[in-house]
Motif scaffolding. Structure first.
Motif, mmCIF file in Angstrom:
data_model
loop_
_atom_site.group_PDB
_atom_site.id
_atom_site.type_symbol
_atom_site.label_atom_id
_atom_site.label_comp_id
_atom_site.label_asym_id
_atom_site.label_seq_id
_atom_site.Cartn_x
_atom_site.Cartn_y
_atom_site.Cartn_z
ATOM 1 N N GLY A 245 -25.453 -35.516 24.209
ATOM 2 C CA GLY A 245 -26.057 -36.063 22.998
ATOM 3 C C GLY A 245 -26.188 -37.564 23.086
ATOM 4 O O GLY A 245 -26.640 -38.128 24.074
ATOM 5 N N ARG A 246 -25.702 -38.255 22.047
ATOM 6 C CA ARG A 246 -25.818 -39.714 21.998
ATOM 7 C C ARG A 246 -24.766 -40.350 22.887
ATOM 8 O O ARG A 246 -23.574 -40.115 22.745
ATOM 9 C CB ARG A 246 -25.631 -40.209 20.568
ATOM 10 C CG ARG A 246 -25.666 -41.731 20.446
ATOM 11 C CD ARG A 246 -25.462 -42.161 19.017
ATOM 12 N NE ARG A 246 -26.589 -41.792 18.182
ATOM 13 C CZ ARG A 246 -26.587 -41.918 16.857
ATOM 14 N NH1 ARG A 246 -25.537 -42.384 16.238
ATOM 15 N NH2 ARG A 246 -27.648 -41.561 16.158
ATOM 16 N N ALA B 81 -28.269 -43.709 25.443
ATOM 17 C CA ALA B 81 -29.205 -42.686 25.003
ATOM 18 C C ALA B 81 -28.931 -42.321 23.560
ATOM 19 O O ALA B 81 -27.846 -42.578 23.032
ATOM 20 C CB ALA B 81 -29.103 -41.440 25.888
ATOM 21 N N THR B 82 -29.888 -41.710 22.898
ATOM 22 C CA THR B 82 -29.719 -41.245 21.539
ATOM 23 C C THR B 82 -29.522 -39.742 21.546
ATOM 24 O O THR B 82 -29.724 -39.065 22.552
ATOM 25 C CB THR B 82 -30.953 -41.580 20.690
ATOM 26 O OG1 THR B 82 -32.079 -40.849 21.206
ATOM 27 C CG2 THR B 82 -31.260 -43.070 20.748
ATOM 28 N N GLU C 53 -29.065 -35.282 26.415
ATOM 29 C CA GLU C 53 -28.641 -35.394 27.797
ATOM 30 C C GLU C 53 -27.563 -34.361 28.117
ATOM 31 O O GLU C 53 -26.711 -34.045 27.278
ATOM 32 C CB GLU C 53 -28.085 -36.794 28.072
ATOM 33 C CG GLU C 53 -29.079 -37.928 27.844
ATOM 34 C CD GLU C 53 -30.030 -38.108 29.018
ATOM 35 O OE1 GLU C 53 -30.148 -37.163 29.831
ATOM 36 O OE2 GLU C 53 -30.638 -39.179 29.111
ATOM 37 N N HIS C 54 -27.595 -33.812 29.323
ATOM 38 C CA HIS C 54 -26.544 -32.899 29.729
ATOM 39 C C HIS C 54 -26.290 -33.055 31.224
ATOM 40 O O HIS C 54 -27.160 -33.471 31.980
ATOM 41 C CB HIS C 54 -26.900 -31.452 29.388
ATOM 42 C CG HIS C 54 -27.918 -30.843 30.307
ATOM 43 N ND1 HIS C 54 -29.268 -31.071 30.164
ATOM 44 C CD2 HIS C 54 -27.779 -30.021 31.387
ATOM 45 C CE1 HIS C 54 -29.929 -30.422 31.116
ATOM 46 N NE2 HIS C 54 -29.052 -29.783 31.874
ATOM 47 N N VAL C 55 -25.062 -32.737 31.618
ATOM 48 C CA VAL C 55 -24.652 -32.779 33.018
ATOM 49 C C VAL C 55 -23.917 -31.478 33.327
ATOM 50 O O VAL C 55 -23.620 -30.682 32.423
ATOM 51 C CB VAL C 55 -23.743 -33.994 33.320
ATOM 52 C CG1 VAL C 55 -24.504 -35.297 33.149
ATOM 53 C CG2 VAL C 55 -22.511 -33.978 32.416
ATOM 54 N N SER D 16 -24.830 -39.122 36.805
ATOM 55 C CA SER D 16 -24.146 -40.246 36.162
ATOM 56 C C SER D 16 -24.886 -40.723 34.920
ATOM 57 O O SER D 16 -24.302 -41.342 34.033
ATOM 58 C CB SER D 16 -24.002 -41.419 37.140
ATOM 59 O OG SER D 16 -25.262 -42.025 37.404
ATOM 60 N N LEU D 17 -26.198 -40.432 34.856
ATOM 61 C CA LEU D 17 -27.068 -40.824 33.732
ATOM 62 C C LEU D 17 -27.163 -42.335 33.569
ATOM 63 O O LEU D 17 -27.342 -42.838 32.470
ATOM 64 C CB LEU D 17 -26.580 -40.179 32.427
ATOM 65 C CG LEU D 17 -26.593 -38.644 32.398
ATOM 66 C CD1 LEU D 17 -26.105 -38.137 31.044
ATOM 67 C CD2 LEU D 17 -27.984 -38.111 32.685
ATOM 68 N N HIS D 18 -27.036 -43.065 34.670
ATOM 69 C CA HIS D 18 -27.301 -44.499 34.625
ATOM 70 C C HIS D 18 -28.782 -44.718 34.320
ATOM 71 O O HIS D 18 -29.643 -44.064 34.906
ATOM 72 C CB HIS D 18 -26.964 -45.166 35.966
ATOM 73 C CG HIS D 18 -25.536 -45.581 36.092
ATOM 74 N ND1 HIS D 18 -24.542 -44.706 36.491
ATOM 75 C CD2 HIS D 18 -24.930 -46.775 35.867
ATOM 76 C CE1 HIS D 18 -23.383 -45.351 36.520
ATOM 77 N NE2 HIS D 18 -23.582 -46.596 36.149
#
Length: 390
Positions: free
Chosen positions: A261-262, A266-267, A272-274, A363-365
């Motif tokens: 999520g947030r 990110a909002t 977002e998921h990993v 990592s969602l960088h």
């Protein structure tokens, strides 16, 4: 010298009232800091924080604002003898810069240079100042930004864009000559992580810490705030996958999806998921089963008798857990922090030759430049350029 120091914990009715009001922000403001913040903040400050929470401001942002506001209130009271004024005059902003960014060489010659001794002593007594020397420029800029944000939310205009403040900041940063410090002096790579896991025995708290460390690392080096905010409802079982996707004979291992999520970058709309694959997924499932957790926070406090609390661990608790495991593993806790799991994940990916874009998917960088810095360090250490003569 005028003693402007205020006790952190006061028995006044006003402080108790503010503490009770801050209870409504328990998910955002850790309970262990509630009483301290209640003593530092004013009624208007608490009202502003509650308003920001109702407006849907992110938990991490609100937590940082509350911490910075408490520091600013304490500093202003000690430095001027008065509460923080709104809006802050330009002179007060310049005083803040002068007190926090100063020249160590000049300070050695002139003890009056920089933050006055009585102000420094007061902040240390309230556990708001720990490090020696001038502040990190990034910390000063962040607190000024928080100050500016809170000023705007009060419908006021400050002098934060004044040329004199920009010039003072630029010159002070140059004079303070403080090298940028890593959030964690050493990265928690797989070899370090293995030592931390070996320090976990067979108690319930060990099952929690084992799951926490594995999940935080394997999910891309999650920030401690994201780990603390993780809930059972954010986890979803996926179909088992092969341990080695390139080998058709490789055994199937469990797979968990984590919805973040947030996050910091990110909002909630980004969703977002990993993924957790194999051992980390198994460790998380084992912890939840042993602790009999079916909903709510995944990683929770455990008291000395082994009772699992309903409340989630705080981000600071996660940092302390990592340091405690470092000490048990015979490592120097001062060299590691929870951010070492994040830097360690990317460093390990670089060492194993995993392409940067693939690592960033986990990592969602958002910043390629920031993520690439870990790869650049690994490549320099493993490359031939530094080995022309050995």
């Amino acid at each position: 010298m005028v003693d402007n120091h205020r006790a952190v914990y006061s028995d006044s009715p006003a402080v108790h009232r503010r503490a009770e009001e801050l209870d409504a922000l328990d998910a955002i403001l850790p309970f262990d800091r509630r009483d301290q913040l209640a003593a530092l903040l004013t009624d208007d400050d608490v009202a502003t924080l509650k308003h920001l929470a109702s407006e849907g401001m992110g938990e991490n942002t609100l937590r940082a604002l509350a911490s910075d506001l408490g520091y600013l209130e304490a500093w202003c009271q000690l430095a001027t003898g008065s509460p923080l004024p709104w809006p802050a005059p330009e002179a007060l902003l310049l005083k803040f810069v002068a007190h926090h960014l100063w020249d160590p060489v000049k300070r050695a010659e002139d003890p009056a240079h920089g933050m006055p001794a009585e102000v420094e002593a007061g902040l240390r007594a309230e556990r708001l100042l720990r490090a020696d020397g001038p502040h990190a420029p990034g910390t000063v800029r962040r607190r000024l930004t928080s100050w500016s944000i809170l000023t705007r939310w009060r419908g006021l205009t400050g002098a934060f864009g004044a040329p004199s403040l920009k010039s003072a900041l630029r010159l002070a940063v140059k004079a303070s000559n403080r090298p940028r410090q890593r959030k964690s002096k050493k990265a928690v790579t797989v070899d370090i992580l293995a030592k931390l896991l070996e320090a976990c025995a067979d108690r319930l708290v060990d099952a929690r810490d084992r799951a926490l460390l594995l999940a935080a690392f394997a999910s891309g080096g999650r920030r401690r705030s994201e780990v603390a905010a993780l809930r059972v409802e954010d986890l979803a079982d996926e179909e088992p996958v092969r341990a080695d996707p390139s080998d058709k004979t490789s055994p199937a291992v469990p797979c968990l999806s984590i919805r973040l999520g947030r996050t910091k970058t990110a909002t909630a709309d980004d969703d977002e998921h990993v993924l957790l694959v194999g051992r980390p997924a198994t460790a998380v499932k084992r912890w939840l089963a042993e602790a009999q957790i079916e909903d709510g926070p995944v990683f929770r406090r455990i008291d000395q008798w082994g009772n699992v609390d309903r409340r989630a661990l705080t981000p600071q608790s996660i940092n302390l857990i990592l340091k405690a495991r470092c000490e048990q593993a015979g490592l120097d806790p001062a060299l590691f922090s929870a951010h070492g799991l994040r830097s360690g994940y990317l460093t390990e990916a670089a060492n194993r030759g995993i392409p940067l874009p693939e690592a960033m998917q986990q990592s969602l960088h958002k910043s390629v430049t920031q993520a690439a810095s870990y790869y650049n360090n690994a490549e320099r250490k493993n490359g031939r350029a530094a080995r022309l003569i050995v």
